[in-house]
Every structure is written in C-alpha cells, then in structure tokens.
Design an enzyme around this catalytic site. Structure first.
Site, short mmCIF file in Angstrom:
data_model
loop_
_atom_site.label_atom_id
_atom_site.label_comp_id
_atom_site.label_asym_id
_atom_site.label_seq_id
_atom_site.Cartn_x
_atom_site.Cartn_y
_atom_site.Cartn_z
CG HIS A 1 74.63 31.99 -15.49
ND1 HIS A 1 75.40 31.58 -16.55
CD2 HIS A 1 75.49 32.39 -14.54
CE1 HIS A 1 76.69 31.73 -16.25
NE2 HIS A 1 76.76 32.22 -15.04
N GLY B 1 80.46 46.70 -8.06
CA GLY B 1 81.59 45.76 -7.97
C GLY B 1 82.71 46.16 -8.91
CB ALA B 2 83.47 49.45 -10.39
CG ASP C 1 75.60 30.54 -19.73
OD1 ASP C 1 76.35 29.88 -19.02
OD2 ASP C 1 74.96 31.52 -19.31
P1 NAD Z 1 85.24 39.88 -7.49
O1 NAD Z 1 85.20 39.34 -6.11
O2 NAD Z 1 86.55 40.00 -8.19
O3 NAD Z 1 84.57 41.31 -7.51
C1 NAD Z 1 83.35 41.56 -6.91
C2 NAD Z 1 83.37 43.01 -6.46
O4 NAD Z 1 82.09 43.30 -5.93
C3 NAD Z 1 84.41 43.27 -5.36
O5 NAD Z 1 85.19 44.39 -5.69
C4 NAD Z 1 83.53 43.52 -4.14
O6 NAD Z 1 84.12 44.43 -3.22
C5 NAD Z 1 82.29 44.11 -4.79
N1 NAD Z 1 81.10 44.08 -3.95
C6 NAD Z 1 80.75 43.18 -3.00
N2 NAD Z 1 79.61 43.55 -2.41
C7 NAD Z 1 79.21 44.69 -3.01
C8 NAD Z 1 78.11 45.56 -2.82
N3 NAD Z 1 77.19 45.34 -1.88
N4 NAD Z 1 78.04 46.65 -3.61
C9 NAD Z 1 78.96 46.92 -4.53
N5 NAD Z 1 80.04 46.14 -4.74
C10 NAD Z 1 80.15 45.03 -3.97
O7 NAD Z 1 84.21 39.02 -8.37
P2 NAD Z 1 84.06 38.97 -9.95
O8 NAD Z 1 84.92 37.88 -10.45
O9 NAD Z 1 84.20 40.34 -10.52
O10 NAD Z 1 82.56 38.43 -10.08
C11 NAD Z 1 81.47 39.22 -9.68
C12 NAD Z 1 80.17 38.41 -9.77
O11 NAD Z 1 79.90 38.06 -11.12
C13 NAD Z 1 80.21 37.09 -9.00
O12 NAD Z 1 78.97 36.89 -8.35
C14 NAD Z 1 80.40 36.06 -10.09
O13 NAD Z 1 79.94 34.79 -9.72
C15 NAD Z 1 79.56 36.68 -11.17
N6 NAD Z 1 79.77 36.17 -12.54
C16 NAD Z 1 78.66 36.01 -13.32
C17 NAD Z 1 78.80 35.55 -14.63
C18 NAD Z 1 77.59 35.34 -15.50
O14 NAD Z 1 77.75 34.79 -16.60
N7 NAD Z 1 76.38 35.73 -15.12
C19 NAD Z 1 80.07 35.30 -15.14
C20 NAD Z 1 81.18 35.48 -14.31
C21 NAD Z 1 81.01 35.93 -13.00
C1 LMR Z 2 80.63 31.59 -15.13
O1 LMR Z 2 79.74 31.01 -15.72
O2 LMR Z 2 81.81 31.54 -15.51
C2 LMR Z 2 80.29 32.42 -13.93
O3 LMR Z 2 78.94 32.34 -13.63
C3 LMR Z 2 81.14 32.12 -12.75
C4 LMR Z 2 80.77 30.80 -12.14
O4 LMR Z 2 80.55 30.76 -10.92
O5 LMR Z 2 80.72 29.82 -12.86
#
Ligand code: NAD
Ligand code: LMR
Length: 330
Positions: A187, A11-12, A159
């Site tokens: 989470h 997802g870079a 968190d």
């Molecule tokens: P985003 O939509 O900006 O970016 C996601 C990227 O992943 C996109 O470029 C997309 O093309 C790519 N992608 C989709 N399917 C893919 C695959 N099969 N292989 C490789 N790449 C793929 O989203 P974001 O804001 O960067 O968030 C990414 C994820 O992180 C989301 O699921 C979000 O909910 C999660 N997130 C988790 C936390 C946490 O604390 N754990 C915090 C924030 C966001």
């Molecule tokens: C967060 O905690 O900010 C991320 O997991 C994004 C979300 O869906 O809340």
C-alpha cells in the site's frame, strides 16, 4: 439473539475512527442481526475526545450496540476481541511517503502485537490500517506468535476500490459490473494496480480499451492515478483520506468474515506464501476469495513481463521496509 462480538478499534478518537464507529455500530460490517461490543483504544490525551465519541454512539441508540468501552490500555481494549482494527498511528502529511512513518508507528505495532497475543480471542481477525500498513501488520503478526498468521491482514481495499472507480469512470460503466480487479504489492506508490484480468460483464477491460485506441491509458493514467490517490487526497483536503478509508476497512472485514463479493474477488494484503513467486516473509496485496472467515489467494493468473517487474518492485520495497524494522520483529 446471537452472542455479541467484541470489536476492538485502535486510534478510535481519530478521523478514520469517527467515520468507522457509527457504521460498524449500525451493522454495516458484521450485519444488522449481530450484537457487538465496541472496545475503543486511544492514547491518554485523546481520552476526553474518545468519551465524546462514545456519548454520540449512545445517542444513536443503535439496536445491536450492546456496550462501548473506552480505554487507553490495550489490554482492556484487546481482551477477548474477535475482530481488531488497528487504525491508531500517525498519518502522513504533505510531501511524505507512507514509509516515512515507519519509525514513529512501528513501535506501536510491536507492543500492540504482543498484547494481542496475550489477551485477544485465539481466532481474532486483525486488519491493520495504520501506515505503512503492510509492514506494521508484519510487525504485529511477528510479535504475536501464538496467533495464526493467516488472521493478520493489511488494508489494500481502498486502492482496490479506487481502481474500480477509475475504470468505471473511463468506460462509463456501473461500478458493480467491474470485476476481477487486483492491486499487487504494498500500500504505497509502488503498488501495482493490474488491469489485465479486469472484466466488465465478462468482457476484458483491456480489450475494450484497445478497441477504443486507449492502449496507453493503463500505464500512463490508471496506474499512476491509483498509486498516487492517497497523496492527491492529502493535497486537496490537507488531511489524509478518512471516510473512504473507513469504508474500505468495513468492506475488507465484511467480506473476510461473511463472504466475498458474489462471483468476484477482492484485494487483501496477507502473508505471502510463495504464490506468484513472492517469497514468504512480507504482507503483500493479492487477489483473494473469502468464505466463512477464510481467504484463498486466487491462483494461476497469467502475469506479463511488465506486470512481473511492477510486482517485484513492490516486493523489493517491502523487503527494504522490513530491513528498517528488523529490530521489532521477533
Ligand atoms: P488521526 O491522526 O486522525 O487518528 C489517529 C489516532 O490514533 C489518533 O486519535 C491518535 O491519538 C491515535 N493513536 C496514536 N498512537 C496510538 C497508540 N499507540 N494507540 C492507540 N491509538 C493511538 O489519523 P487517521 O486519519 O485516523 O489515520 C490513522 C492511520 O491510518 C494513519 O497511519 C493513516 O496514514 C492510515 N491510513 C491508512 C489507509 C490505508 O488504506 N491503509 C488509509 C487512510 C489512512
Ligand atoms: C491513503 O491511501 O489514502 C492513505 O494510506 C493515506 C495516505 O497516506 O495516503
């Protein structure tokens, strides 16, 4: 000069990716003396944007960045990788819970788990960020039986950081003086930010709260604020958190591989081992200390009756998520 470490990021081309790559290339995650090779994965429609990000990385002339590989093939991205950040997944929008993403994102993690098993370094350390992170990490881990389950983790550091800041703001104390925070569980909205062990310069936070007549602050304000912070950011920005998520990912991997905070623990979501009565079979947030790429769950903390209830609620939610993806678990 040290040998380069191959760091794969999925997802870079996304928002977290854009906030993550430049800091990793700058040495914030693995140190300023550690050469790295970035192996960047995204889906075919995102390749043009990904090449643009790679151009910008080149334009920074980071001394430790030896090579940037961009690809839509997970086999290329994960080959010989020693650190993998699994970010690529759909983020939730307004009004959604993170587990609403299970169906869309679960399949990504089973396939990528299998490929990790085939081509990554045997000692690869994996951090899952894509939501629902704990269950996605379980899926990836179960699809990679040739890798050590202890090398899979999910991100609860955001968190943890959120919780520290809420305490620092409430008590007007410096961030670095707030220690022994822990976020138990998933989470998600059921996570349990637990103040009962937290300290400020050796004094229990709960004693300071009590002294000020703020006994109710933990249950009424602190816990819900931290639980709902992700949704509050989505509400405010129209997009889910990105810079703070990238910062948390860097902190998680840095502490895991290099060292934990001096004299403190951090929260990592790791495979449960029965500690604190959480049975094996889920990835669950625990307080851990880290040394040289190994983590140890902090043991024997006293848990109140209410705390136990919060912990079991989050565990039961994880069981429910696992049930929904059981067809993806090998
Ligand atoms: P985003 O939509 O900006 O970016 C996601 C990227 O992943 C996109 O470029 C997309 O093309 C790519 N992608 C989709 N399917 C893919 C695959 N099969 N292989 C490789 N790449 C793929 O989203 P974001 O804001 O960067 O968030 C990414 C994820 O992180 C989301 O699921 C979000 O909910 C999660 N997130 C988790 C936390 C946490 O604390 N754990 C915090 C924030 C966001
Ligand atoms: C967060 O905690 O900010 C991320 O997991 C994004 C979300 O869906 O809340």
């Amino acid at each position: 000069m040290k040998a380069p470490i191959r760091v794969a990021i999925t997802g870079a081309a996304g928002q977290i990716g854009y906030n993550l790559l430049f800091r990793i290339a700058n040495g914030d995650m693995l140190g300023r003396e550690q050469p790295i090779i970035l192996q960047l994965l995204d889906i075919p429609p995102a390749q043009q944007a990904l090449r643009g990000v790679a151009m910008e990385l080149e334009d920074c002339a980071f001394p430790m960045l030896q090579q940037v590989i961009t690809t839509d093939d997970a086999r290329v991205a994960f080959r010989d990788a020693e650190v993998v950040l699994m970010v690529g997944a759909k983020p939730r929008g307004k009004g959604m819970e993170r587990k609403d993403l299970l169906e869309a994102n679960g399949a990504i993690f089973s396939e990528q788990g299998r490929i990790l098993d085939e081509v990554a370094a045997r000692h690869v350390k994996v951090l899952v960020v894509g939501n629902p992170a704990n269950t996605n990490a379980l899926i990836a881990m179960k699809n990679a039986p040739g890798l050590d389950p202890r090398n899979f983790s999910a991100m609860m550091r955001l968190d943890h950081n959120r919780a520290i800041t809420q305490v620092a703001l409430k008590l007007f104390q410096p961030i670095q003086d707030i220690k022994k925070m822990v976020i138990w569980g998933n989470h998600s909205g059921t996570q349990y930010p637990d103040l009962s062990h937290a300290e400020v310069r050796g004094r229990k936070v709960i004693d300071i709260l009590r002294q000020n007549g703020w006994e109710e602050w933990s249950e009424k304000e602190f816990i819900p604020t931290v639980q709902k912070r992700g949704a509050a950011v989505i509400e405010a920005r129209g997009l889910s958190s990105a810079a703070s998520a990238a910062n948390a990912a860097i902190g998680h991997v840095h502490d895991w591989l290099l060292h934990s905070h001096h004299n403190d623990w951090v929260t990592m979501s790791v495979p449960s081992d029965g500690s604190y009565g959480i049975p094996e079979g889920v990835l669950y947030g625990f307080p851990v200390t880290c040394r040289n790429g190994n983590y140890q769950i902090v043991k024997d903390l006293p848990i109140s009756e209410l705390g136990r209830k919060h912990m079991m609620d989050s565990y039961n939610e994880l069981l429910g998520e696992r049930e929904l993806v059981k067809h993806l678990l090998r």
